[in-house]
Design a protein around this motif. Structure first.
Motif, PDB file in Angstrom:
ATOM      1  N   CYS A 137      25.073 -64.828  28.222  1.00 22.22           N
ATOM      2  CA  CYS A 137      25.708 -63.695  27.971  1.00 22.22           C
ATOM      3  C   CYS A 137      27.162 -63.669  27.155  1.00 22.22           C
ATOM      4  N   ASP A 176      21.000 -58.683  22.708  1.00 26.85           N
ATOM      5  CA  ASP A 176      20.414 -57.583  23.306  1.00 26.85           C
ATOM      6  C   ASP A 176      19.579 -58.096  24.296  1.00 26.85           C
ATOM      7  N   TRP A 177      18.518 -59.067  23.772  1.00 27.23           N
ATOM      8  CA  TRP A 177      17.579 -59.682  24.509  1.00 27.23           C
ATOM      9  C   TRP A 177      18.302 -60.215  25.917  1.00 27.23           C
ATOM     10  N   LEU A 192      21.119 -59.392  27.528  1.00 30.80           N
ATOM     11  CA  LEU A 192      21.678 -58.230  28.159  1.00 30.80           C
ATOM     12  C   LEU A 192      20.536 -57.474  28.986  1.00 30.80           C
ATOM     13  N   GLU A 193      19.498 -57.250  28.228  1.00 29.51           N
ATOM     14  CA  GLU A 193      18.317 -56.693  28.796  1.00 29.51           C
ATOM     15  C   GLU A 193      17.696 -57.488  30.040  1.00 29.51           C
ATOM     16  N   HIS A 194      17.531 -58.869  29.759  1.00 31.50           N
ATOM     17  CA  HIS A 194      16.988 -59.734  30.758  1.00 31.50           C
ATOM     18  C   HIS A 194      18.055 -60.034  31.965  1.00 31.50           C
ATOM     19  N   ARG A 195      19.149 -59.857  31.830  1.00 29.78           N
ATOM     20  CA  ARG A 195      20.337 -60.307  32.891  1.00 29.78           C
ATOM     21  C   ARG A 195      19.975 -59.288  33.770  1.00 29.78           C
ATOM     22  N   GLN A 196      19.988 -57.610  33.259  1.00 23.96           N
ATOM     23  CA  GLN A 196      19.822 -56.768  34.101  1.00 23.96           C
ATOM     24  C   GLN A 196      18.533 -56.955  34.872  1.00 23.96           C
ATOM     25  N   LYS A 197      17.520 -57.405  34.385  1.00 18.93           N
ATOM     26  CA  LYS A 197      16.234 -57.750  35.475  1.00 18.93           C
ATOM     27  C   LYS A 197      16.455 -58.558  36.261  1.00 18.93           C
TER      28      LYS A 197
END
Ligand SMILES: [Zn+2]
Length: 328
Positions: free
Chosen positions: A250, A294-295, A297-302
């Protein structure tokens, strides 16, 4: 316990130990790894001491000896039973009962709560009354790494004390004193990897993060040179914590985007990736960069929320996207 004030805490110490009258409750808040626990422990030792000298515990009285042996009966630490879990309402009720009893040493009682945000709403509510009107001369020292996660009712009952990070130079000096085998450059790298938090940097060192970083940086270079495939790297990196990998990727995506816009070479992060990031910034289409970010950040949250995902597929997906930043 043998707590020692950290070198950057002199001013903080003055605003706590230097008070004419002690408050019932303090809330030490600031980034994780800045030394709040060490400060809280020193403060507890000071508050328990029966004859402080020059705003320091005397280290000679019974209270000081009990504290040093970690057996002071009037010092209570309230923590989750397991790191990362909640502080349960039953633990808070036990605590409230304990502070209602007379102090065993006839002096103050001190309660350290860490981290305060680990209290559930129920736990926090169970503590409120004691925070407001502590029995006898109990003093609460709450520690929070995430002030925004605390109930306003808890915050409003405490004296808030911000505990900022030391400067980069202070952090590097401290780390080098702790680990004389490290070079100044290695200390700087560790502090940067820990986002400026010196105690977190020390933990990263204990987890051998410098070696892991080398491995990952070399892997990324091999990926771009087509000397390794995404699936090979995913296997090789299987044991690396995913939080760490997602943090780094990221950051790299952000640095590439920033450089693409500003072309400011001083903003390319740590030396080990600068050349690579600059190269990617010159080749990658902006649209693909944004999609990749975007991908990530989204998967880091997961990953942070521990959503169950197949680790090998997730890593391979990350690396396929990363490789595709460079058009063939
Ligand atoms: Zn003492």
């Amino acid at each position: 316990m043998n707590s020692k004030l950290l070198p950057w805490q002199a001013k903080l110490w003055q605003s706590l130990a230097g008070r004419n009258q002690q408050a019932h409750a303090y809330l030490l808040h600031g980034p994780a790894g800045s030394g709040k626990r060490e400060l809280a422990e020193c403060f507890a030792a000071f508050l328990l001491c029966r004859a402080p000298v020059a705003q320091q515990p005397c280290r000679r009285c019974t209270a000081c000896k009990l504290y040093a042996a970690d057996t002071h009966p009037d010092l209570i630490r309230l923590e989750p039973e397991e790191a990362g879990k909640a502080i349960l309402i039953a633990s808070v009720r036990d605590l409230v009962e304990r502070i209602l009893q007379t102090s065993q040493q006839g002096g103050r009682k001190v309660v350290i709560v860490e981290p305060a945000e680990a209290m559930t709403t129920g736990s926090a509510n169970a503590l409120l009354k004691s925070l407001e009107e502590p029995a006898g001369s109990t003093i609460f020292v709450l520690i929070s790494h995430q002030l925004s996660f605390l109930l306003p009712t808890i915050k409003s009952r405490c004296v808030l004390q911000a505990c900022p990070l030391p400067t980069e130079q202070e952090s590097v000096n401290w780390l080098q004193e702790q680990q004389p085998e490290l070079s100044v450059e290695q200390c700087r790298t560790l502090i940067a990897l820990a986002s400026g938090a010196p105690l977190y940097a020390k933990k990263l060192l204990a987890d051998d993060v410098l070696t892991v970083r080398d491995q990952v940086v070399n892997g990324v270079k091999q990926l771009f040179k087509q000397q390794s495939t995404p699936s090979e790297l995913a296997v090789a990196w299987a044991k690396i914590p995913q939080e760490l990998l997602f943090d780094w990727f990221c950051q790299w995506a952000q640095l590439i985007l920033r450089y693409k816009i500003t072309e400011d070479e001083s903003q390319l992060g740590l030396a080990d990736m600068r050349v690579v990031l600059k190269f990617v910034a010159s080749k990658a289409p902006l649209e693909r960069l944004l999609e990749t970010q975007d991908w990530l950040l989204e998967h880091r949250q997961k990953v942070l929320r521990r959503v169950p995902l197949r680790a090998d597929l997730l890593l391979e997906g990350l690396l396929v996207r990363w490789q595709a930043l460079l058009p063939r």
